[in-house]
Write a protein that holds these residues in place. Structure first.
Motif, PDB file in Angstrom:
ATOM      1  N   ARG A  22      43.945 -15.375-117.783  1.00 37.07           N
ATOM      2  CA  ARG A  22      45.293 -15.471-117.731  1.00 37.07           C
ATOM      3  C   ARG A  22      45.639 -16.480-118.898  1.00 37.07           C
TER       4      ARG A  22
ATOM      5  N   ARG B 203      44.912 -14.663-122.406  1.00 33.43           N
ATOM      6  CA  ARG B 203      46.133 -13.827-122.699  1.00 33.43           C
ATOM      7  C   ARG B 203      47.311 -14.687-123.155  1.00 33.43           C
TER       8      ARG B 203
ATOM      9  N   ASP C  90      46.558 -15.780-126.748  1.00 36.31           N
ATOM     10  CA  ASP C  90      46.389 -14.627-127.594  1.00 36.31           C
ATOM     11  C   ASP C  90      47.890 -14.266-127.969  1.00 36.31           C
ATOM     12  N   ALA C  91      48.637 -14.367-127.081  1.00 38.42           N
ATOM     13  CA  ALA C  91      50.159 -13.790-127.340  1.00 38.42           C
ATOM     14  C   ALA C  91      50.658 -14.782-128.063  1.00 38.42           C
TER      15      ALA C  91
ATOM     16  N   SER D 235      49.221 -14.706-131.792  1.00 36.09           N
ATOM     17  CA  SER D 235      49.597 -13.398-132.449  1.00 36.09           C
ATOM     18  C   SER D 235      51.155 -13.128-132.420  1.00 36.09           C
TER      19      SER D 235
ATOM     20  N   ASP E 185      52.859 -11.976-130.124  1.00 39.62           N
ATOM     21  CA  ASP E 185      53.249 -10.738-129.455  1.00 39.62           C
ATOM     22  C   ASP E 185      53.992 -10.892-128.294  1.00 39.62           C
TER      23      ASP E 185
ATOM     24  N   ASP F 172      55.683  -8.828-126.391  1.00 41.20           N
ATOM     25  CA  ASP F 172      55.394  -7.829-125.189  1.00 41.20           C
ATOM     26  C   ASP F 172      54.125  -8.381-124.394  1.00 41.20           C
ATOM     27  N   MET F 173      53.003  -8.609-125.064  1.00 34.17           N
ATOM     28  CA  MET F 173      51.684  -9.243-124.523  1.00 34.17           C
ATOM     29  C   MET F 173      52.319 -10.555-123.624  1.00 34.17           C
TER      30      MET F 173
ATOM     31  N   ASP G 130      54.388  -9.971-120.352  1.00 35.66           N
ATOM     32  CA  ASP G 130      53.365  -9.338-119.606  1.00 35.66           C
ATOM     33  C   ASP G 130      52.414 -10.396-118.751  1.00 35.66           C
ATOM     34  N   ALA G 131      51.806 -11.420-119.697  1.00 33.59           N
ATOM     35  CA  ALA G 131      50.916 -12.239-119.307  1.00 33.59           C
ATOM     36  C   ALA G 131      51.583 -13.368-118.492  1.00 33.59           C
TER      37      ALA G 131
END
Length: 121
Positions: free
Chosen positions: A30, A33, A36-37, A40, A42, A44-45, A48-49
């Motif tokens: 978790r 993620r 990473d989001a 990057s 991101d 959407d990621m 969501d995470a």
């Protein structure tokens, strides 16, 4: 404690112990993620995470952690880049504290006792 105590009353101590083990085992992924989001950018990621974390934290009764996840979810949705890094750090710290509590020997039994006492009061 009351939240997991209620779950323990409804589903039994084994189910709560299993949930705690799952929460603990999923924690590193978790956080990864979220990182990473963040790195990057991101959205959407990230949303969501953060939503996934918020749901599991709420189920565990970790409302401070769930609140931080909600703030992070909103920061990703709104594109508020500046707040994200600090929120992820706060989430990491809060999550470690939650795990420390959940891993305390006898936690499930104390949670059930606390819930039963609150219902009978």
């Amino acid at each position: 404690m009351r939240t997991l105590g209620k779950l323990c009353e409804e589903l039994g101590p084994d189910s709560v112990d299993e949930y705690i083990l799952m929460f603990k085992s999923l924690w590193p992924s978790r956080v990864a993620r979220l990182r990473d989001a963040l790195s990057s950018n991101d959205r959407d990621m990230g949303e969501d995470a953060a939503l996934s974390l918020r749901s599991s934290a709420t189920m565990a009764g970790a409302y401070e952690l769930a609140g931080l996840a909600l703030q992070l979810q909103q920061a990703f949705r709104e594109g508020t880049v500046g707040a994200r890094t600090e929120l992820v750090r706060s989430i990491e710290y809060s999550g470690k504290m939650v795990l420390r509590v959940l891993e305390t020997p006898g936690f499930t039994e104390r949670a059930l006792r606390t819930y039963r006492e609150s219902v009978s009061a």
